[in-house]
Design a protein around this motif. Structure first.
Motif, PDB file in Angstrom:
ATOM      1  N   GLY A  58      33.197  42.099  45.260  1.00 32.15           N
ATOM      2  CA  GLY A  58      31.916  42.750  45.071  1.00 32.15           C
ATOM      3  C   GLY A  58      31.552  43.567  46.293  1.00 32.15           C
ATOM      4  O   GLY A  58      32.405  43.866  47.138  1.00 32.15           O
ATOM      5  N   ALA A  64      28.742  34.697  48.052  1.00 31.35           N
ATOM      6  CA  ALA A  64      29.480  34.860  46.796  1.00 31.35           C
ATOM      7  C   ALA A  64      28.970  33.920  45.708  1.00 31.35           C
ATOM      8  O   ALA A  64      28.353  32.889  45.975  1.00 31.35           O
ATOM      9  N   ARG A  65      29.244  34.311  44.477  1.00 31.31           N
ATOM     10  CA  ARG A  65      28.897  33.498  43.314  1.00 31.31           C
ATOM     11  C   ARG A  65      30.179  32.997  42.662  1.00 31.31           C
ATOM     12  O   ARG A  65      31.184  33.711  42.613  1.00 31.31           O
ATOM     13  N   THR A 209      29.470  44.380  41.366  1.00 29.32           N
ATOM     14  CA  THR A 209      28.611  43.221  41.599  1.00 29.32           C
ATOM     15  C   THR A 209      28.137  43.208  43.050  1.00 29.32           C
ATOM     16  O   THR A 209      28.850  43.684  43.943  1.00 29.32           O
ATOM     17  N   ASP A 212      30.963  39.048  45.983  1.00 22.76           N
ATOM     18  CA  ASP A 212      32.212  38.617  45.358  1.00 22.76           C
ATOM     19  C   ASP A 212      31.931  37.573  44.283  1.00 22.76           C
ATOM     20  O   ASP A 212      31.016  36.754  44.410  1.00 22.76           O
ATOM     21  N   ILE A 213      32.765  37.589  43.245  1.00 27.32           N
ATOM     22  CA  ILE A 213      32.676  36.590  42.186  1.00 27.32           C
ATOM     23  C   ILE A 213      33.959  35.765  42.199  1.00 27.32           C
ATOM     24  O   ILE A 213      35.055  36.307  42.059  1.00 27.32           O
ATOM     25  N   HIS A 214      33.806  34.463  42.396  1.00 27.79           N
ATOM     26  CA  HIS A 214      34.946  33.556  42.409  1.00 27.79           C
ATOM     27  C   HIS A 214      35.076  32.904  41.028  1.00 27.79           C
ATOM     28  O   HIS A 214      34.176  32.180  40.596  1.00 27.79           O
ATOM     29  N   VAL A 343      26.280  37.883  37.057  1.00 25.01           N
ATOM     30  CA  VAL A 343      27.096  38.367  38.177  1.00 25.01           C
ATOM     31  C   VAL A 343      26.692  39.764  38.613  1.00 25.01           C
ATOM     32  O   VAL A 343      26.907  40.152  39.775  1.00 25.01           O
TER      33      VAL A 343
END
Length: 388
Positions: A58, A64-65, A209, A212-214, A343
């Protein structure tokens, strides 16, 4: 909110359900999901035992999410080799033997796989008459009949079947034209399909986003381990995607998103749940709230392992959870929509970009006064505080 490919969702779920993955026997499904992530444009990293982390970049790394689901399902293990050529079993995960009776299964031995059927000890009405109906229910009262020449201990030795061998239960999947899906192991193969479908929508829309999306996929949630070792310090909030319990006394539904307000480990994060509800309202996603008294998820294992993250649990309502399960495609699509909305949403709690901060400035706030004072703004000309 992005467009959801429901055809991909259903096909992916069907593939996932066809791969046996009881806790302790998850290598095959880890390989499948890793390959699927690569097809969707993400490279996955694996823990030693196989938990998956795939990061979609992102605008910012910190704060981060995470979206977490689990790959493992319920199953059984061989407890003992019986003199009559049958196998005694113990469950893997928590499920009742009443749902094991009559199940077709696969035994994974060192020599290869064998098929079989789980039967009550008194399975023949022609032999036991009414005793078939009055026999007790429990794992001590069922046995696995192996579809091979197995009459005694010597035959088991020849077949290579041993104590501790993993037993996978057939899913018996049916996709009904009206949108209902009936199968074992919808917990949590359906959650995995939802996460992959949301990622597909993000990739196709080139969604940007704010952080960052994990995407996390764990391998031992059914035995309480879950997300205890797959999170990194950058993650500030984590949403588990799992099954809700559509049953008498519960508020879950097979339609829309069921947002868990608490499970047996306590309430979920106030601000993260409030944000999810707001996103449902803004995007016209049907939702309901529920509390689960006999339930824990990946979120609980992460908190217990010491992770300082906000947690929430969004679910698809399951009828007869951990039994002969049924869900509806409407809930799966709704969950995918909510994930894509979440997100892409703005991060309001700026403090979440750092693991710790000094002082109280910018800290969240919850309503404490009478409700009327919050119909618009409070005395400080502020709202209820930032959402996650």
């Amino acid at each position: 909110m992005l467009a959801i490919d429901t055809e991909y969702l259903q096909k992916t779920l069907d593939k996932l359900l066809s791969i046996p993955s009881p806790t302790g026997y998850t290598d095959s499904i880890v390989r499948f999901v890793t390959s699927e992530l690569k097809e969707l444009g993400l490279e996955a990293s694996l823990t030693r035992r196989g938990a998956i982390c795939a990061i979609r970049q992102g605008s910012r790394r910190k704060g981060a999410r995470a979206i977490v689901t689990h790959l493992d399902t319920l199953g059984a293990q061989v407890k003992a080799l019986k003199e009559n050529g049958r196998l005694a079993l113990v469950p893997v995960g928590h499920w009742s033997a009443r749902f094991a009776e009559g199940a077709r299964a696969t035994i994974f031995s060192e020599e290869g796989a064998y098929r079989g059927t789980i039967l009550p000890l008194k399975a023949s009405g022609h032999t036991f008459n009414e005793e078939v109906d009055t026999a007790p229910i429990g794992w001590d009262y069922v046995e696995l009949r192996v579809d091979a020449l197995a009459r005694n201990f010597e035959d088991f030795e020849r077949l290579g079947i041993e104590v501790g061998d993993i037993v996978a239960i057939d899913p018996q999947t049916e996709f009904i034209d009206n949108g209902f899906i009936v199968s074992r192991h919808l917990d949590n193969k359906a959650g995995v399909a939802v996460a992959l479908t949301a990622l597909k929508a993000m990739q196709e829309a080139h969604q940007v986003t704010p952080v960052d999306i994990h995407f996390l996929f764990t391998i031992a949630e059914e035995v309480g381990v879950g997300a205890s070792s797959v999170l990194t310090p950058e993650v500030a909030s984590m949403i588990s995607v799992d099954n809700g319990t559509s049953a008498p006394g519960q508020n879950s539904s097979e339609f829309g998103v069921t947002i868990a307000m608490a499970d047996q480990t306590g309430p979920f994060d106030y601000h993260l749940n409030r944000k999810l509800v707001s996103l449902c309202k803004e995007n016209d996603i049907r939702y309901q709230k529920d509390i689960f008294k006999y339930y824990r998820s990946d979120s609980a294992s992460a908190i217990e392992a010491g992770a300082d993250v906000r947690t929430a649990l969004i679910t698809f309502g399951v009828d007869a959870s951990h039994g002969y399960e049924r869900i509806h495609m409407h809930a799966l699509r709704s969950l995918s929509e909510l994930i894509t909305a979440y997100v892409g949403s703005h991060v309001e709690i700026q403090r979440d970009f750092e693991p710790t901060t000094e002082g109280i400035v910018g800290f969240t706030k919850q309503p404490v006064d009478e409700a009327e004072q919050y119909l618009t703004k409070d005395a400080d000309n502020d709202d209820l505080g930032p959402q996650a």
